[in-house]
Design an enzyme around this catalytic site. Structure first.
Site, short mmCIF file in Angstrom:
data_model
loop_
_atom_site.label_atom_id
_atom_site.label_comp_id
_atom_site.label_asym_id
_atom_site.label_seq_id
_atom_site.Cartn_x
_atom_site.Cartn_y
_atom_site.Cartn_z
N CYS A 1 0.83 -1.20 0.00
CA CYS A 1 0.00 0.00 0.00
C CYS A 1 0.87 1.26 0.00
CB CYS A 1 -0.90 -0.05 1.23
SG CYS A 1 -1.59 1.54 1.71
N CYS B 1 -5.28 3.92 -2.39
CA CYS B 1 -5.20 4.95 -1.35
C CYS B 1 -3.76 5.46 -1.21
CB CYS B 1 -5.73 4.44 -0.03
SG CYS B 1 -4.74 3.14 0.71
S1 SF4 Z 1 -3.89 2.60 4.58
FE1 SF4 Z 1 -4.78 0.54 4.90
S2 SF4 Z 1 -3.65 -0.84 3.51
FE2 SF4 Z 1 -2.47 1.08 3.71
S3 SF4 Z 1 -0.95 0.70 5.34
FE3 SF4 Z 1 -2.76 1.63 6.28
S4 SF4 Z 1 -4.04 -0.08 6.95
FE4 SF4 Z 1 -2.54 -0.91 5.49
#
Ligand code: SF4
Length: 370
Positions: A135, A359
């Site tokens: 991510c 994201c």
């Molecule tokens: S935004 Fe969601 S997917 Fe990204 S590091 Fe944080 S918890 Fe993990």
């Protein structure tokens, strides 16, 4: 685990965000009116403008005397963020807004219009401390928690865009809110719960949107889920599981080294029992990492008697990442195996890929352009 933050830790802000109506309880609004030497009903008038009419221009608050408007606006609706950049795709039906907060912090929100609904995906933190390796947000670490005002502003802005017809076609009411942007919502517990109250309280104390239309995602903060279960807010809980086995999950979702798969599922089961709401399991399908048929089999066994629904998300690779989306044949087989257990599955729409839809990607690219 030492590099992970303690749950409910509040990272320090250099300068505090200005306090906003959306941060205040009814009592706090009343106390502020007293401090300003104005009658308490003025706070209700501002709340009607903000939550019902989505109007933040004090010039248009015609029921408030002109010479009081600026003072009241400064106290209740100070400017919390400015728009830096907007990216649009799907003929304008998807837009991603990048916001700069009062201290220069960047956050983003994504608004998606469908024929029958409009959904905004909001950020609850600037960055994220959960360090999931696939991510973009997780790569930069946690910068700070957002205030309820800063989270609510993303929603009110989206509601205004929908109501004004700026999303193209007929104006539409903002119908769904998902806490799936930057951050782990339950690691910013107080502000997120206040925001959910701002969303679900009837006008004029909130936007009057049903709790059923709100999705709260979590990577598996078990104490947070347990605490949230007691709040009596029947939103949809979404658990970002991404794999059914602890061995892989320990590296894919590092918080798993503290809270195991069976613990997070037990907490989600308790939430479902208390609220009567089915929860969802979010599963980003990553090629050759977590998309094997034997993992689908294990997931099917885990979920077959639970009140859960699986959302499979074809991974949107982050720039320079070794992680990528599964082959179509592997994705199809994953779905087939899950369905053979009677587990409901949806393969998620991947709107916004062309605009760095995963994201944190827009904020990450903006920061690296500086
Ligand atoms: S935004 Fe969601 S997917 Fe990204 S590091 Fe944080 S918890 Fe993990």
């Amino acid at each position: 685990m030492s590099d992970l933050p303690l749950i409910f830790d509040e990272p320090k802000q250099k300068q505090k965000a200005p306090k906003h109506l959306a941060d205040m309880s009814k009592e706090e609004r009343k106390a502020l009116c007293e401090e300003l030497g104005i009658p308490a009903f003025r706070a209700n008038q501002v709340a009607v403008h903000y939550y019902t009419h989505l109007e933040t221009d004090p010039e248009k608050w015609s029921d408030i005397p002109a010479d009081m408007r600026e003072k009241i606006a400064n106290a209740f609706t100070p400017k919390l963020m400015e728009l830096v950049r907007t990216l649009q795709t799907d003929s304008g039906l998807t837009r991603k807004d990048l916001w700069r907060l009062h201290d220069g912090t960047l956050v983003e929100s994504v608004l998606m219009k469908y024929p029958d609904r409009a959904t905004v995906c909001i950020s609850s933190q600037a960055g994220c401390g959960m360090a999931c390796p696939f991510c973009a947000t997780g790569q930069g670490g946690l910068k700070r928690n957002l205030t309820a005002g800063e989270i609510t502003e993303q929603i009110v802005n989206a509601a205004r865009l929908c109501a004004s017809g700026e999303m193209g076609g007929e104006p539409i009411r903002l119908s769904n809110i998902v806490f799936m942007g930057m951050g782990e919502p339950l690691a910013n517990y107080k502000a997120v719960v206040q925001t959910i109250r701002n969303i679900t309280s009837p006008n004029p104390d909130g936007l009057g949107i049903s709790a059923r239309s709100v999705t709260l995602s979590t990577v598996g903060l078990v104490p947070g889920v347990e605490k949230f279960t007691e709040e009596g807010l029947p939103v949809t809980l979404a658990v970002s599981l991404h794999t059914p086995d602890d061995e892989l999950r320990d590296s894919l979702v590092p918080i798993n080294t503290r809270y195991k798969v069976r613990e997070i599922l037990a907490a989600a089961d308790a939430y479902a029992k208390k609220t009567g709401r089915r929860y969802s399991i979010e599963y980003a399908l990553i090629k050759d990492i977590n998309d094997q048929a034997w993992r689908a089999d294990l997931l099917g066994k885990l979920l077959k008697s639970r009140n859960a629904h699986v959302n499979l998300i074809p991974l949107n690779p982050t720039p320079g990442s070794k992680w990528t989306a599964s082959r179509p044949a592997d994705q199809k087989e994953f779905v087939r195996v899950l369905e053979s257990y009677g587990v409901p599955v949806t393969v998620r729409d991947t709107r916004g890929r062309e605009i760095d839809g995963a994201c944190g990607q827009l904020a990450a690219s903006e920061s690296s352009n500086k």
